[in-house]
Design a protein around this motif. Structure first.
Motif, short mmCIF file in Angstrom:
data_model
loop_
_atom_site.label_atom_id
_atom_site.label_comp_id
_atom_site.label_asym_id
_atom_site.label_seq_id
_atom_site.Cartn_x
_atom_site.Cartn_y
_atom_site.Cartn_z
N ALA A 219 34.13 -45.04 39.84
CA ALA A 219 35.32 -45.35 38.97
C ALA A 219 35.02 -46.06 37.93
O ALA A 219 35.28 -45.86 36.69
N ARG A 220 33.87 -47.10 38.09
CA ARG A 220 33.63 -47.99 36.92
C ARG A 220 32.83 -47.23 35.99
O ARG A 220 32.94 -47.57 34.85
N THR A 221 31.94 -46.26 36.41
CA THR A 221 31.03 -45.57 35.55
C THR A 221 31.97 -44.53 34.66
O THR A 221 31.38 -44.44 33.62
N VAL A 222 32.70 -44.00 35.31
CA VAL A 222 33.59 -43.14 34.25
C VAL A 222 34.61 -43.54 33.43
O VAL A 222 35.07 -43.47 32.30
N GLY A 223 34.91 -44.98 33.89
CA GLY A 223 35.91 -45.94 33.17
C GLY A 223 37.36 -45.66 33.33
O GLY A 223 38.18 -45.26 32.31
N VAL A 224 37.82 -45.50 34.43
CA VAL A 224 39.22 -45.04 34.65
C VAL A 224 40.14 -46.20 34.61
O VAL A 224 39.39 -47.44 34.60
N ASP A 225 41.23 -46.14 34.55
CA ASP A 225 42.23 -47.34 34.28
C ASP A 225 42.58 -47.87 35.63
O ASP A 225 42.98 -48.95 35.62
N LEU A 226 42.51 -47.03 36.72
CA LEU A 226 42.71 -47.46 37.93
C LEU A 226 42.15 -46.74 39.13
O LEU A 226 41.97 -45.53 39.14
N LEU A 227 41.72 -47.71 40.25
CA LEU A 227 41.01 -47.29 41.50
C LEU A 227 41.91 -47.27 42.43
O LEU A 227 42.62 -48.35 42.57
N VAL A 228 42.42 -46.20 43.13
CA VAL A 228 43.26 -45.89 44.17
C VAL A 228 42.58 -45.59 45.51
O VAL A 228 41.91 -44.62 45.44
N VAL A 229 42.52 -46.57 46.54
CA VAL A 229 41.83 -46.11 47.69
C VAL A 229 42.83 -45.61 48.97
O VAL A 229 43.75 -46.63 48.99
N ALA A 230 42.90 -44.45 48.93
CA ALA A 230 43.89 -43.93 49.83
C ALA A 230 43.44 -43.96 51.29
O ALA A 230 42.21 -43.29 51.74
N THR A 231 44.29 -44.50 52.50
CA THR A 231 43.93 -44.62 53.66
C THR A 231 45.03 -44.19 54.64
O THR A 231 45.98 -43.57 53.96
N ASP A 232 44.95 -44.54 55.77
CA ASP A 232 46.02 -44.14 56.86
C ASP A 232 47.28 -45.48 56.99
O ASP A 232 47.94 -45.06 57.89
N VAL A 233 46.94 -46.47 56.12
CA VAL A 233 48.11 -47.38 56.29
C VAL A 233 48.53 -47.79 54.47
O VAL A 233 47.70 -47.57 53.84
N SER A 234 49.70 -48.24 54.64
CA SER A 234 50.33 -48.34 53.20
C SER A 234 49.90 -49.87 52.45
O SER A 234 50.08 -49.86 51.45
N HIS A 235 49.16 -50.75 53.24
CA HIS A 235 48.95 -51.83 52.72
C HIS A 235 47.65 -52.65 53.56
O HIS A 235 47.43 -52.28 54.78
N ALA A 236 46.78 -53.31 52.89
CA ALA A 236 45.98 -54.33 53.59
C ALA A 236 46.87 -55.12 54.10
O ALA A 236 47.89 -55.69 53.79
N VAL A 237 46.49 -55.73 55.43
CA VAL A 237 47.29 -56.59 56.11
C VAL A 237 46.43 -57.92 56.81
O VAL A 237 45.62 -57.88 57.07
#
Length: 311
Positions: A219-237
């Motif tokens: 993500a940092r190398t390509v230079g995106v505006d946003l990194l989204v990590v998709a997992t099986d829960v909607s939030h860190a808790v």
């Protein structure tokens, strides 16, 4: 917006963890329907993915056939699963975009990630992979040079090094395609672990790279505006699994680091995801999100998930 979407390994299996071909195709379609909404809305997307269940399947084949054919090394397993999952995701994304009347070029790349041969992880293999086996089965694999540990009643399990990712060696190809308007699938499983010899030549090595840390690096190398990590829960808790459990919404990176230092995130599950998003925010100055597939669009808009922002 330019987005890198990191799909967890669960996104490529059935809800109960099964990883049959039909399970993986169905799971890929669910994931790519979410990506289809982003692309149809005008976002540019790079996709990376976990490959733990798929590599696990290959390791079982290694074990069953070890007395007949030599086991396939881990870097080969990574490359094979990048190709298989890349094609599966592209087919699913093509269907998702066609149903929305959208056309976008797309490509999947087998991508190598540089690691240091002298990384301390190689002296202390600790990342468990694959299934538990009997002592007799483990002995056969040990004869092929693998490291296995006795895990008590459950049996023996293979452990391998998990070195730090240093460089996405094929990032130029990813960036070129991305800049040309392609949706790109790359760096699956954190990338194929690769080392550089004294003469400058490159070669694979037996290791696994944390997929979330690999996603952050890409993500940092390509230079995106946003990194989204998709997992099986909607939030860190916070206080996960207790009556005091509390979803984390929008939070600055310093506070998120403090939560991590307090021990709120398990090392084998949420911990690497939190580390990845914190690294991205600290090193790029841009936001990152942790969420599930059903709320990716809302997370991109800042309305859902755990959103980590610069301090």
């Amino acid at each position: 917006m330019r987005i890198l979407l990191a799909l967890g390994g669960n996104a490529m299996t059935a809800p109960d963890g099964r990883a049959r071909v039909e399970d993986q195709i169905a799971a890929a379609q669910v994931a790519m329907d979410a990506v289809g909404d982003l692309v149809a809305g005008g976002d540019d997307v790079v996709i990376t993915h976990g490959n733990g269940p798929q590599v696990g399947n290959l390791l079982v084949k290694n074990q069953l056939a070890a007395q007949v054919v030599p086991p396939v090394p881990l870097d080969w397993c990574g490359a094979q699963t990048q190709g298989t999952l890349g094609a599966t995701l592209l087919n699913a994304l093509d269907r998702a975009l066609a149903s929305r009347g959208v056309r976008r070029p797309m490509a999947a790349l087998v991508t190598r990630t540089l690691v240091d041969r002298d990384d301390p992880a190689f002296a202390r293999p600790s990342k468990p992979i694959g299934r538990y086996v009997t002592a007799e089965e483990a002995a056969t694999m040990i004869e092929h040079g693998e490291t296995w540990e006795d895990r008590g009643e459950r049996g023996w399990r293979r452990v391998v090094p998990s070195p730090e990712p240093l460089e996405v060696l094929d990032a130029a190809a990813v960036t070129t395609l991305f800049e040309a308007g392609f949706v790109v699938v790359a760096n699956g499983g954190g990338g194929v672990p690769t080392v550089r010899a004294a003469d400058g030549s490159l070669g694979g090595i037996e290791a696994v790279i944390d997929k979330d840390l690999g996603a952050e690096l890409l993500a940092r190398t390509v230079g995106v505006d946003l990194l989204v990590v998709a997992t099986d829960v909607s939030h860190a808790v916070l206080h996960f699994g207790t009556p005091q459990a509390e979803d984390i919404g929008r939070v600055d990176v310093d506070r998120m680091r403090a939560h991590a230092a307090e021990g709120h995130f398990a090392g084998g599950s949420m911990g690497p995801k939190v580390e990845a998003v914190c690294r991205f925010v600290e090193r790029s100055g841009r936001p990152a999100a942790i969420t599930d597939l059903s709320t990716i669009g809302a997370a991109v808009a800042g309305r859902a998930g755990t959103i980590v922002v610069p301090a």
